[in-house]
Design an enzyme around this catalytic site. Structure first.
Site, PDB file in Angstrom:
ATOM      1  CG  HIS A   1       5.042  -7.730   2.611  1.00 21.60           C
ATOM      2  ND1 HIS A   1       5.982  -7.418   1.670  1.00 21.60           N
ATOM      3  CD2 HIS A   1       4.513  -6.556   3.012  1.00 21.60           C
ATOM      4  CE1 HIS A   1       6.027  -6.097   1.514  1.00 21.60           C
ATOM      5  NE2 HIS A   1       5.136  -5.554   2.327  1.00 21.60           N
TER       6      HIS A   1
ATOM      7  CD  GLU B   1       1.001  -3.996   2.417  1.00 24.00           C
ATOM      8  OE1 GLU B   1       0.865  -3.239   3.379  1.00 24.00           O
ATOM      9  OE2 GLU B   1       2.085  -4.534   2.114  1.00 24.00           O
TER      10      GLU B   1
END
Ligand code: PGA
Length: 256
Positions: free
Chosen positions: A96, A168
């Site tokens: 992430h 993302e």
């Protein structure tokens, strides 16, 4: 019919009681979601066990937000794939952008973790994203394709489609993020599908799940899910409250 993955990472949020309340409040919506919708939830490490138990024999996949690539040993503060499995996780989020930006995660460590996860039968969910600056320079696609290629380095072709990829955009995540338009998201997803096809062939590329994440909300979810190469949504804030998450499941259900 394509399966839509709808999931959330709670990041570093929620207490034990709040975790329990969320599992209770979403249970019915999760259980009644159709075959075409795959719910998943990624709590903080201390609640992985509790949430896995709450969703035992449920359709929900439970994951963790990170892990070490080693099985055991002198790695103080790390959590091993074996710990995750022992606590009932079947999926692990890797790379992430918050981990890349604040905790030294690199493409190389993500690759090691992907290989370790696959070795232990955990589904790696690899997050890749372009920064605001990369977007301005017009190199978003080059950046995310590079991240995906390194994450998949030495993954046997037969296992590539066991890896989930989440696009993302760093500029879209969180409170200060600007959601990607569905066209922006679709263009990167299309490019990722092409890159996977070039590297591993059509069949594997089509079977690999490509999620979008970054300021997904109840207004933009439907249009994002309508894009050919978006196979689901990876959601933060909107899904932290149970009602928001259940609403997203309903939006996904409408696509079945
Ligand atoms: P957000 O978080 O939905 O709150 O923008 C997304 C993410 O970081 O995955």
């Amino acid at each position: 019919m394509k399966k839509l993955w709808i999931g959330t990472s709670w990041k570093m949020n929620k207490s034990k009681a709040e975790a329990q309340a969320w599992t209770l409040a979403t249970r019915e919506a999760i259980e009644s979601s159709p075959e075409s919708v795959q719910p998943f939830v990624i709590p903080p490490f201390p609640y992985v066990d509790q949430v896995s138990q709450a969703f035992a024999e449920s359709k929900a996949v439970v994951g963790a937000q990170n892990m070490c690539w080693q099985d055991a040993g002198a790695f103080t503060g790390e959590v091993s794939p074996l710990h995750l499995k022992d606590c009932g996780a079947t999926l692990v989020e890797l790379g992430h952008s918050e981990r890349r930006a604040q905790f030294g995660e690199t493409d190389e460590t993500v690759n090691k973790k992907v290989l370790a996860a696959l070795k232990h039968g955990l589904t790696p969910l690899v997050c890749v994203g372009d920064t605001h600056q990369e977007k301005a320079w017009g190199v978003s696609i080059e950046s995310v394709v590079r991240q995906v290629k390194i994450a998949l380095h030495q993954v046997p072709s037969a296992e590539v489609s066991d890896v989930i990829i989440a696009y993302e955009p760093v500029w879209a995540i969180g409170e200060h993020g600007t959601p990607a338009t569905s066209a922006e998201a679709a263009s990167v997803h299309d490019a990722l599908r092409v890159a996977l096809t070039d590297s591993f062939g059509e069949d594997i590329a089509q079977r690999t799940v490509l999620l979008y994440g970054g300021s997904v909300n109840l207004e933009n979810a439907n249009e994002l899910l309508s894009q050919t190469n978006i196979d689901g949504l990876f959601v933060g804030r909107t899904a932290w409250n149970a009602e928001g998450y259940c609403h997203l499941l309903e939006i996904a259900r409408a696509h079945s």
